[in-house]
Write a protein that holds these residues in place. Sequence first.
Motif, short mmCIF file in Angstrom:
data_model
loop_
_atom_site.label_atom_id
_atom_site.label_comp_id
_atom_site.label_asym_id
_atom_site.label_seq_id
_atom_site.Cartn_x
_atom_site.Cartn_y
_atom_site.Cartn_z
N ASP A 92 4.89 5.67 -14.33
CA ASP A 92 3.91 6.60 -14.91
C ASP A 92 2.50 6.28 -14.45
O ASP A 92 1.58 7.05 -14.66
CB ASP A 92 3.95 6.53 -16.45
N GLY A 93 2.32 5.10 -13.87
CA GLY A 93 0.98 4.72 -13.43
C GLY A 93 0.13 4.23 -14.60
O GLY A 93 0.64 3.87 -15.66
N SER A 94 -1.17 4.26 -14.38
CA SER A 94 -2.12 3.77 -15.38
C SER A 94 -2.62 4.93 -16.24
O SER A 94 -2.88 6.01 -15.70
CB SER A 94 -3.31 3.11 -14.66
N PRO A 95 -2.78 4.72 -17.55
CA PRO A 95 -3.30 5.82 -18.37
C PRO A 95 -4.73 6.20 -17.99
O PRO A 95 -5.17 7.30 -18.32
CB PRO A 95 -3.27 5.25 -19.80
N TYR A 96 -5.45 5.33 -17.31
CA TYR A 96 -6.86 5.58 -16.98
C TYR A 96 -7.06 6.06 -15.55
O TYR A 96 -8.13 6.57 -15.22
CB TYR A 96 -7.69 4.32 -17.21
N ASP A 97 -6.08 5.84 -14.70
CA ASP A 97 -6.26 6.14 -13.28
C ASP A 97 -5.12 6.91 -12.64
O ASP A 97 -5.19 7.20 -11.45
CB ASP A 97 -6.43 4.82 -12.49
N GLY A 98 -4.09 7.24 -13.37
CA GLY A 98 -2.93 7.86 -12.73
C GLY A 98 -2.21 6.83 -11.89
O GLY A 98 -2.25 5.63 -12.17
N VAL A 99 -1.57 7.27 -10.83
CA VAL A 99 -0.85 6.33 -9.96
C VAL A 99 -1.87 5.74 -8.98
O VAL A 99 -2.43 6.45 -8.15
CB VAL A 99 0.27 7.05 -9.19
N ILE A 100 -2.15 4.47 -9.13
CA ILE A 100 -3.23 3.85 -8.35
C ILE A 100 -2.73 2.61 -7.63
O ILE A 100 -2.00 1.80 -8.21
CB ILE A 100 -4.46 3.54 -9.25
N LEU A 101 -3.08 2.51 -6.36
CA LEU A 101 -2.70 1.36 -5.53
C LEU A 101 -3.95 0.73 -4.97
O LEU A 101 -4.93 1.43 -4.69
CB LEU A 101 -1.78 1.80 -4.38
N GLU A 102 -3.91 -0.57 -4.79
CA GLU A 102 -5.05 -1.25 -4.17
C GLU A 102 -4.72 -1.55 -2.71
O GLU A 102 -3.63 -2.04 -2.40
CB GLU A 102 -5.37 -2.56 -4.91
N TYR A 103 -5.66 -1.26 -1.83
CA TYR A 103 -5.56 -1.73 -0.45
C TYR A 103 -5.75 -3.25 -0.52
O TYR A 103 -6.78 -3.71 -1.00
CB TYR A 103 -6.67 -1.14 0.42
N SER A 104 -4.78 -4.00 -0.05
CA SER A 104 -4.88 -5.43 -0.28
C SER A 104 -4.70 -6.23 1.00
O SER A 104 -4.24 -5.73 2.02
CB SER A 104 -3.83 -5.87 -1.32
N ASN A 105 -5.12 -7.48 0.91
CA ASN A 105 -4.88 -8.46 1.96
C ASN A 105 -3.39 -8.79 1.92
O ASN A 105 -2.90 -9.32 0.92
CB ASN A 105 -5.73 -9.70 1.65
N PRO A 106 -2.63 -8.49 2.98
CA PRO A 106 -1.17 -8.67 2.91
C PRO A 106 -0.76 -10.14 2.78
O PRO A 106 0.36 -10.42 2.36
CB PRO A 106 -0.66 -8.08 4.23
N LEU A 107 -1.65 -11.07 3.12
CA LEU A 107 -1.29 -12.48 3.02
C LEU A 107 -1.49 -13.03 1.62
O LEU A 107 -0.82 -13.98 1.21
CB LEU A 107 -2.11 -13.32 4.02
N THR A 108 -2.44 -12.46 0.87
CA THR A 108 -2.75 -13.02 -0.45
C THR A 108 -2.47 -12.05 -1.59
O THR A 108 -2.39 -12.47 -2.75
CB THR A 108 -4.25 -13.38 -0.53
N GLY A 109 -2.36 -10.77 -1.28
CA GLY A 109 -2.24 -9.77 -2.34
C GLY A 109 -3.58 -9.46 -2.99
O GLY A 109 -3.65 -8.62 -3.88
N GLY A 110 -4.64 -10.14 -2.56
CA GLY A 110 -5.95 -9.93 -3.16
C GLY A 110 -6.72 -8.80 -2.49
O GLY A 110 -6.17 -8.06 -1.66
N SER A 111 -7.99 -8.69 -2.83
CA SER A 111 -8.81 -7.60 -2.30
C SER A 111 -9.00 -7.75 -0.79
O SER A 111 -8.84 -8.84 -0.23
CB SER A 111 -10.17 -7.58 -3.00
N VAL A 112 -9.35 -6.65 -0.13
CA VAL A 112 -9.45 -6.66 1.33
C VAL A 112 -10.57 -7.57 1.82
O VAL A 112 -10.49 -8.15 2.91
CB VAL A 112 -9.62 -5.24 1.90
N MET A 113 -11.64 -7.66 1.03
CA MET A 113 -12.77 -8.52 1.40
C MET A 113 -13.28 -9.21 0.12
O MET A 113 -12.98 -8.75 -0.99
CB MET A 113 -13.87 -7.68 2.07
N PRO A 114 -14.04 -10.30 0.26
CA PRO A 114 -14.44 -11.05 -0.94
C PRO A 114 -15.36 -10.28 -1.88
O PRO A 114 -15.41 -10.56 -3.07
CB PRO A 114 -15.18 -12.27 -0.38
N THR A 115 -16.10 -9.29 -1.35
CA THR A 115 -17.06 -8.59 -2.21
C THR A 115 -16.68 -7.14 -2.49
O THR A 115 -17.28 -6.53 -3.37
CB THR A 115 -18.46 -8.58 -1.55
N LEU A 116 -15.77 -6.59 -1.71
CA LEU A 116 -15.42 -5.17 -1.87
C LEU A 116 -13.91 -5.00 -2.03
O LEU A 116 -13.14 -5.60 -1.28
CB LEU A 116 -15.87 -4.36 -0.64
N GLY A 117 -13.55 -4.17 -2.99
CA GLY A 117 -12.16 -3.78 -3.16
C GLY A 117 -12.04 -2.29 -2.91
O GLY A 117 -13.05 -1.56 -2.91
#
Length: 370
Positions: free
Chosen positions: A247-272
């Motif tokens: 069902d996704g998130s009640p606040y965002d619908g179905v939402i995915l994060e572009y992520s660093n494939p090695l860590t699962g974290g944000s793509v860059m240290p300051t920007l997601g």
Amino acid sequence: MTYSDDVLGRARVGETPELKAYYERLAGHEAGALWTVANEIEPWYPQPKSVPTHWSYADLRPLVLESLDLVKADDAGRRVVMLVNPGRKDISAAVGMLYTGLQVMGPGESMTAHRHQAAALRFVVEGQGAWTVVDGQKLKVGPRDFAITPNWTWHEHGNESDDAPVIWQDGLDIPLVNAHDAGFYEVHPNHYQERGQVVNSSLLTYGAGELRPYGFADGWTKPYSPLFAYPWEQAYPALLNAARATDGSPYDGVILEYSNPLTGGSVMPTLGAHLQMLRPGEATQAHRHTGSVIYNVAKGSGHSVIAGRRFDWTEGDIFCVPSWAWHEHANASAGDDAVLFSFNDFPVMRSLAFWREEAYLDNDGHQPTN
Ligand SMILES: [Fe+2]
Ligand SMILES: [Fe+2]
């Protein structure tokens, strides 16, 4: 809660001639009395100077294209129409500590290489033939593709189409870098980078999601994603697949994060960055959180209510949500999905332990609009 004269622990000192004279004497020593500014510099809750703002692509597009004839790209450094929040003209921010702009490149045009302390990302709005060389790696990007230029990586851009311009949205953390007096900028000594032979090599190496290189290409220790480009042709099916299973998130619908494939974290240290789908007819509930967000409407149309104001949007439009502003989104169509690309400073909020989030509980989760 609001500022109040009768709350213990808050500054509530009146002004007398003696105090006024005292403040002047302090000022003569580059000093001041904290109680004169305490309520302002330590508010009960965030008081962003940025205001919710919507930029219409239909209105801006002709102006962006006009710049093609007015300035040469290399004379301008970059030919970009920046989007400026009415409350943050002082720091050229679109919202919070985030900068954004629409960059246009004419057919066959290319620019020289530079690098800067600010981290950058791109979301292609229109045009085929865009390329960027990041850290010696050539990436080709098309409409709705997302790409990153981590801080201090050399980069240069161009458009190899012979008949149509490319417009992409730039997102950078320039105001954040400047707030910390940490800005550096360099032009490439040879004007252009040496390029690897294989186009989109990071995508070929790291772009298979859960399948990672094993026994080669390892030893990546940089604080950003080794994957530099995230094509729409992979991202959109991922959203559709997730929508079938959740069902996704009640606040965002179905939402995915572009992520660093090695860590699962944000793509860059300051920007997601995120990609989210509002299914046909879907209207999310309101929430608010620290951190600022800039949205680009990748597909469809709808509206968002931000701090009680309704903004209608359609493909290519850009809008922002300031920190701690209530916000909710709705898809206008009963038959088609709507997709929002967005980028944010959440990694900064989280790494500095500034993250806070809450749901809007009244009125079935929806703000009254004014
Ligand atoms: Fe740049
Ligand atoms: Fe949100």
